[in-house]
Design a protein around this motif. Structure first.
Motif, PDB file in Angstrom:
ATOM      1  N   GLY A  15      47.929  32.513  45.119  1.00 21.80           N
ATOM      2  CA  GLY A  15      48.842  33.083  44.144  1.00 21.80           C
ATOM      3  C   GLY A  15      48.390  34.460  43.699  1.00 21.80           C
ATOM      4  O   GLY A  15      47.283  34.901  44.013  1.00 21.80           O
ATOM      5  N   ASP A  16      49.264  35.146  42.975  1.00 18.72           N
ATOM      6  CA  ASP A  16      48.974  36.484  42.472  1.00 18.72           C
ATOM      7  C   ASP A  16      48.558  36.383  41.016  1.00 18.72           C
ATOM      8  O   ASP A  16      49.385  36.155  40.131  1.00 18.72           O
ATOM      9  N   PHE A  17      47.260  36.536  40.761  1.00 19.53           N
ATOM     10  CA  PHE A  17      46.718  36.420  39.412  1.00 19.53           C
ATOM     11  C   PHE A  17      46.144  37.744  38.914  1.00 19.53           C
ATOM     12  O   PHE A  17      45.280  37.761  38.034  1.00 19.53           O
ATOM     13  N   ARG A  18      46.644  38.844  39.471  1.00 15.82           N
ATOM     14  CA  ARG A  18      46.117  40.138  39.080  1.00 15.82           C
ATOM     15  C   ARG A  18      46.400  40.463  37.616  1.00 15.82           C
ATOM     16  O   ARG A  18      45.655  41.216  36.991  1.00 15.82           O
ATOM     17  N   GLU A  19      47.439  39.862  37.038  1.00 13.40           N
ATOM     18  CA  GLU A  19      47.743  40.164  35.638  1.00 13.40           C
ATOM     19  C   GLU A  19      46.683  39.618  34.679  1.00 13.40           C
ATOM     20  O   GLU A  19      46.529  40.144  33.571  1.00 13.40           O
ATOM     21  N   VAL A  20      45.931  38.605  35.090  1.00 13.76           N
ATOM     22  CA  VAL A  20      44.842  38.129  34.232  1.00 13.76           C
ATOM     23  C   VAL A  20      43.514  38.788  34.606  1.00 13.76           C
ATOM     24  O   VAL A  20      42.537  38.690  33.865  1.00 13.76           O
ATOM     25  N   ALA A  21      43.508  39.473  35.750  1.00 17.25           N
ATOM     26  CA  ALA A  21      42.303  40.191  36.186  1.00 17.25           C
ATOM     27  C   ALA A  21      42.279  41.621  35.669  1.00 17.25           C
ATOM     28  O   ALA A  21      41.286  42.327  35.857  1.00 17.25           O
ATOM     29  N   GLY A  22      43.364  42.057  35.045  1.00 19.49           N
ATOM     30  CA  GLY A  22      43.416  43.418  34.528  1.00 19.49           C
ATOM     31  C   GLY A  22      44.518  43.585  33.503  1.00 19.49           C
ATOM     32  O   GLY A  22      45.626  43.092  33.703  1.00 19.49           O
ATOM     33  N   GLN A  23      44.233  44.280  32.427  1.00 14.70           N
ATOM     34  CA  GLN A  23      45.222  44.492  31.378  1.00 14.70           C
ATOM     35  C   GLN A  23      45.932  45.829  31.512  1.00 14.70           C
ATOM     36  O   GLN A  23      46.911  46.076  30.809  1.00 14.70           O
ATOM     37  N   GLN A  24      45.442  46.686  32.413  1.00 16.05           N
ATOM     38  CA  GLN A  24      46.100  47.969  32.648  1.00 16.05           C
ATOM     39  C   GLN A  24      47.019  47.836  33.863  1.00 16.05           C
ATOM     40  O   GLN A  24      46.736  47.081  34.798  1.00 16.05           O
ATOM     41  N   GLU A  25      48.109  48.584  33.862  1.00 13.39           N
ATOM     42  CA  GLU A  25      49.122  48.424  34.901  1.00 13.39           C
ATOM     43  C   GLU A  25      48.572  48.677  36.306  1.00 13.39           C
ATOM     44  O   GLU A  25      48.902  47.974  37.249  1.00 13.39           O
ATOM     45  N   PHE A  26      47.727  49.700  36.445  1.00 15.17           N
ATOM     46  CA  PHE A  26      47.218  50.001  37.781  1.00 15.17           C
ATOM     47  C   PHE A  26      46.384  48.837  38.316  1.00 15.17           C
ATOM     48  O   PHE A  26      46.393  48.555  39.511  1.00 15.17           O
ATOM     49  N   ALA A  27      45.678  48.141  37.431  1.00 11.91           N
ATOM     50  CA  ALA A  27      44.843  47.014  37.858  1.00 11.91           C
ATOM     51  C   ALA A  27      45.701  45.828  38.286  1.00 11.91           C
ATOM     52  O   ALA A  27      45.352  45.095  39.215  1.00 11.91           O
ATOM     53  N   LYS A  28      46.834  45.631  37.599  1.00  8.85           N
ATOM     54  CA  LYS A  28      47.732  44.532  37.940  1.00  8.85           C
ATOM     55  C   LYS A  28      48.407  44.743  39.288  1.00  8.85           C
ATOM     56  O   LYS A  28      48.959  43.806  39.867  1.00  8.85           O
ATOM     57  N   GLN A  29      48.366  46.001  39.787  1.00  5.70           N
ATOM     58  CA  GLN A  29      49.018  46.321  41.052  1.00  5.70           C
ATOM     59  C   GLN A  29      48.038  46.701  42.163  1.00  5.70           C
ATOM     60  O   GLN A  29      48.433  46.875  43.307  1.00  5.70           O
ATOM     61  N   ALA A  30      46.767  46.818  41.847  1.00  2.00           N
ATOM     62  CA  ALA A  30      45.778  47.230  42.851  1.00  2.00           C
ATOM     63  C   ALA A  30      45.702  46.199  43.980  1.00  2.00           C
ATOM     64  O   ALA A  30      45.744  44.994  43.719  1.00  2.00           O
ATOM     65  N   PRO A  31      45.587  46.644  45.227  1.00  8.01           N
ATOM     66  CA  PRO A  31      45.529  45.690  46.347  1.00  8.01           C
ATOM     67  C   PRO A  31      44.282  44.823  46.336  1.00  8.01           C
ATOM     68  O   PRO A  31      44.300  43.695  46.826  1.00  8.01           O
ATOM     69  N   ILE A  32      43.182  45.340  45.756  1.00  8.73           N
ATOM     70  CA  ILE A  32      41.931  44.590  45.683  1.00  8.73           C
ATOM     71  C   ILE A  32      41.333  44.720  44.283  1.00  8.73           C
ATOM     72  O   ILE A  32      41.233  45.821  43.742  1.00  8.73           O
ATOM     73  N   ASN A  33      40.953  43.596  43.716  1.00 13.08           N
ATOM     74  CA  ASN A  33      40.109  43.573  42.522  1.00 13.08           C
ATOM     75  C   ASN A  33      38.910  42.685  42.845  1.00 13.08           C
ATOM     76  O   ASN A  33      39.076  41.568  43.333  1.00 13.08           O
ATOM     77  N   LEU A  34      37.719  43.196  42.613  1.00 15.52           N
ATOM     78  CA  LEU A  34      36.503  42.415  42.805  1.00 15.52           C
ATOM     79  C   LEU A  34      36.030  41.906  41.451  1.00 15.52           C
ATOM     80  O   LEU A  34      35.908  42.683  40.508  1.00 15.52           O
ATOM     81  N   ALA A  35      35.778  40.610  41.351  1.00 10.88           N
ATOM     82  CA  ALA A  35      35.255  40.025  40.116  1.00 10.88           C
ATOM     83  C   ALA A  35      33.789  39.683  40.324  1.00 10.88           C
ATOM     84  O   ALA A  35      33.430  38.969  41.261  1.00 10.88           O
ATOM     85  N   PHE A  36      32.935  40.212  39.454  1.00  7.95           N
ATOM     86  CA  PHE A  36      31.493  39.975  39.532  1.00  7.95           C
ATOM     87  C   PHE A  36      31.136  38.844  38.567  1.00  7.95           C
ATOM     88  O   PHE A  36      31.287  38.979  37.355  1.00  7.95           O
ATOM     89  N   VAL A  37      30.658  37.745  39.128  1.00 13.50           N
ATOM     90  CA  VAL A  37      30.401  36.525  38.366  1.00 13.50           C
ATOM     91  C   VAL A  37      28.913  36.197  38.421  1.00 13.50           C
ATOM     92  O   VAL A  37      28.309  36.223  39.502  1.00 13.50           O
TER      93      VAL A  37
END
Length: 199
Positions: free
Chosen positions: A112-134
């Motif tokens: 699924g597309d969960f970019r909206e919880v991975a970023g609060q800024q619009e560009f982050a919600k649309q970025a092709p890749i977001n890396l989460a450091f855990v």
């Protein structure tokens, strides 16, 4: 905070996902731009094109730069007392996957597309890749050492992007309640930062 009905339904719907791993291209660990040149070009960029994907080769290379295996089980980033507390997750428009540095694969955690919880800024919600450091807080309890590990890993991604013509920015603006739930993280795992990448 409870998950929204839409997010919760999506997480439940993939509870029986196959644990098969996607094999990434072998990372290119030699050559490239000289280090000092890459450092001089390193910058944060938010004008990421949402319609231009990151290639699998670039993804493999940057994940190796962030947390790959170099020699004798060691990583590209040092950790205090060799605790190796870091895990890197890849968030795309279609899924969230866990990077397995031992064999260079990605294991899908949730579809699924969960970019909206991975970023609060619009560009982050649309970025092709977001890396989460855990980080694993059982392996490394010190927040200072956790911060060093994540900072070093994200800087390696910055340098790879600078050398490869990609844009990136590291962020602390994400939904700190919902993202760990979507990623199905246990209580000892903490998302420290998210880094957006694209063209």
């Amino acid at each position: 905070m409870k998950l929204s009905k839409t997010i919760l339904a999506a997480v439940i719907s993939v509870s029986s996902l196959c644990a098969c791993a996607e094999v990434l291209p072998t990372p290119q660990t030699t050559g490239g731009m000289p280090l000092m040149d890459a450092m001089s070009k390193r910058m944060s960029s938010r004008d990421i094109d949402p319609d231009q994907p990151v290639t699998k080769q670039d993804l493999s290379n940057m994940l190796w730069a962030a947390w790959g295996i170099t020699h004798d089980g060691k990583h590209t980033v040092g950790t205090a007392m060799n605790r190796q507390e870091l895990t890197v997750y890849v968030i795309t428009p279609t899924e969230i996957s866990r990077y397995n540095p031992e064999d260079g694969t990605l294991t899908v955690v949730v579809k699924g597309d969960f970019r909206e919880v991975a970023g609060q800024q619009e560009f982050a919600k649309q970025a092709p890749i977001n890396l989460a450091f855990v980080v694993d807080t059982d392996k490394q309890k010190s927040t200072e050492y956790q911060g060093y590990t994540v900072g070093a890993a994200s800087q390696n991604v910055y340098l790879y992007c600078a050398a490869s013509g990609l844009k990136t920015v590291v962020r602390g603006m994400f939904d700190h309640d919902k993202l760990p739930q979507v990623m199905q993280l246990p209580s000892n795992k903490r998302v420290v930062l998210v880094q957006s990448v694209g063209h």
